[in-house]
Design an enzyme around this catalytic site. Structure first.
Site, PDB file in Angstrom:
ATOM      1  CG  ASP A  33       1.087   1.936  -9.141  1.00 13.39           C
ATOM      2  OD1 ASP A  33      -0.022   1.550  -8.733  1.00 13.39           O
ATOM      3  OD2 ASP A  33       2.157   1.341  -8.864  1.00 13.39           O
ATOM      4  CG  ASN A  91      -7.304  -4.567  -7.871  1.00  7.47           C
ATOM      5  OD1 ASN A  91      -7.928  -5.147  -8.752  1.00  7.47           O
ATOM      6  ND2 ASN A  91      -6.070  -4.118  -8.048  1.00  7.47           N
ATOM      7  N   GLY A  97      -7.732  -8.821  -4.881  1.00  7.18           N
ATOM      8  CA  GLY A  97      -6.301  -8.558  -4.954  1.00  7.18           C
ATOM      9  C   GLY A  97      -5.895  -7.178  -4.476  1.00  7.18           C
ATOM     10  CD  GLN A  98      -8.607  -2.606  -1.273  1.00  7.44           C
ATOM     11  OE1 GLN A  98      -9.640  -3.276  -1.143  1.00  7.44           O
ATOM     12  NE2 GLN A  98      -8.522  -1.335  -0.911  1.00  7.44           N
ATOM     13  CG  HIS A 104      -6.221   2.304  -4.697  1.00  8.00           C
ATOM     14  ND1 HIS A 104      -6.283   1.667  -3.472  1.00  8.00           N
ATOM     15  CD2 HIS A 104      -5.714   1.395  -5.562  1.00  8.00           C
ATOM     16  CE1 HIS A 104      -5.820   0.436  -3.599  1.00  8.00           C
ATOM     17  NE2 HIS A 104      -5.476   0.239  -4.862  1.00  8.00           N
ATOM     18  CG  HIS A 106      -5.094   0.477 -10.136  1.00  2.98           C
ATOM     19  ND1 HIS A 106      -3.765   0.266  -9.874  1.00  2.98           N
ATOM     20  CD2 HIS A 106      -5.772  -0.097  -9.102  1.00  2.98           C
ATOM     21  CE1 HIS A 106      -3.632  -0.414  -8.743  1.00  2.98           C
ATOM     22  NE2 HIS A 106      -4.837  -0.646  -8.252  1.00  2.98           N
TER      23      HIS A 106
HETATM   24  P1  AMP Z   1      -3.988  -2.510  -5.149  1.00  2.00           P
HETATM   25  O1  AMP Z   1      -3.364  -3.853  -5.371  1.00  2.00           O
HETATM   26  O2  AMP Z   1      -5.201  -2.267  -6.017  1.00  2.00           O
HETATM   27  O3  AMP Z   1      -4.245  -2.237  -3.690  1.00  2.00           O
HETATM   28  O4  AMP Z   1      -2.944  -1.446  -5.687  1.00  2.00           O
HETATM   29  C1  AMP Z   1      -1.988  -0.817  -4.888  1.00  2.00           C
HETATM   30  C2  AMP Z   1      -1.064  -0.097  -5.832  1.00  2.00           C
HETATM   31  O5  AMP Z   1      -0.263   0.796  -5.073  1.00  2.00           O
HETATM   32  C3  AMP Z   1      -0.094  -1.011  -6.596  1.00  2.00           C
HETATM   33  O6  AMP Z   1      -0.292  -0.835  -8.004  1.00  2.00           O
HETATM   34  C4  AMP Z   1       1.280  -0.527  -6.146  1.00  2.00           C
HETATM   35  O7  AMP Z   1       2.220  -0.547  -7.198  1.00  2.00           O
HETATM   36  C5  AMP Z   1       0.992   0.874  -5.689  1.00  2.00           C
HETATM   37  N1  AMP Z   1       1.919   1.431  -4.701  1.00  2.00           N
HETATM   38  C6  AMP Z   1       2.458   0.818  -3.618  1.00  2.00           C
HETATM   39  N2  AMP Z   1       3.222   1.657  -2.925  1.00  2.00           N
HETATM   40  C7  AMP Z   1       3.169   2.849  -3.569  1.00  2.00           C
HETATM   41  C8  AMP Z   1       3.750   4.131  -3.341  1.00  2.00           C
HETATM   42  N3  AMP Z   1       4.552   4.371  -2.293  1.00  2.00           N
HETATM   43  N4  AMP Z   1       3.483   5.129  -4.208  1.00  2.00           N
HETATM   44  C9  AMP Z   1       2.669   4.903  -5.275  1.00  2.00           C
HETATM   45  N5  AMP Z   1       2.095   3.726  -5.542  1.00  2.00           N
HETATM   46  C10 AMP Z   1       2.337   2.707  -4.707  1.00  2.00           C
END
Ligand code: AMP
Length: 119
Positions: A33, A91, A97-98, A104, A106
């Site tokens: 991340d 999420n 909160g997605q 994906h 985490h």
């Molecule tokens: P979500 O809120 O579950 O959709 O999580 C999206 C995640 O993507 C967040 O934890 C961000 O920090 C992460 N994220 C956003 N942009 C990037 C990126 N370019 N490379 C890696 N992770 C990212």
């Protein structure tokens, strides 16, 4: 809801923006991340165009679903999280909160992550 090809993970999959890769196979990509919430914070995504866990679990092939699940221990081993543990989060949608509309999970660890949900 239609899959949005311009989402950031779609762009990572197309190689348009870089990612720190942890694991990759025909169906799955795992990477760090970019804004880690803990010392170790990985994301695992299917390569197929699925918006969230609901759609993935409904529409993905058995091969894709198996590959996705089998990638989890590969990432856990690569990050050395097997003994101490970690949190897995998916999420989904506005209430979940997605932020990125490509499915994906985490994998978060490297410290005690605390209560399951902070209200
Ligand atoms: P979500 O809120 O579950 O959709 O999580 C999206 C995640 O993507 C967040 O934890 C961000 O920090 C992460 N994220 C956003 N942009 C990037 C990126 N370019 N490379 C890696 N992770 C990212």
């Amino acid at each position: 809801m239609m899959y949005d090809d311009s989402n950031i993970f779609a762009r990572i999959l197309r190689g348009e923006i870089p990612a720190k890769k942890i694991y990759e196979d025909d169906h799955v990509l795992a990477f760090h991340d970019a804004f880690p919430k803990a010392p170790l914070h990985a994301l695992i995504i299917p390569k197929g165009k699925y918006i969230n866990i609901d759609e993935f679990s409904k529409k993905a092939s058995e091969e894709e679903i198996i590959a996705f699940y089998r990638a989890i221990p590969k990432v856990v081993e690569a990050l050395g999280l097997g003994e101490k543990g970690f949190r897995t989060i998916a999420n989904t949608g506005p209430d979940g909160g997605q932020e990125v509309p490509h499915f994906h999970i985490h994998i978060i660890g490297g410290k005690n992550i605390g209560p399951m949900v902070s209200a």
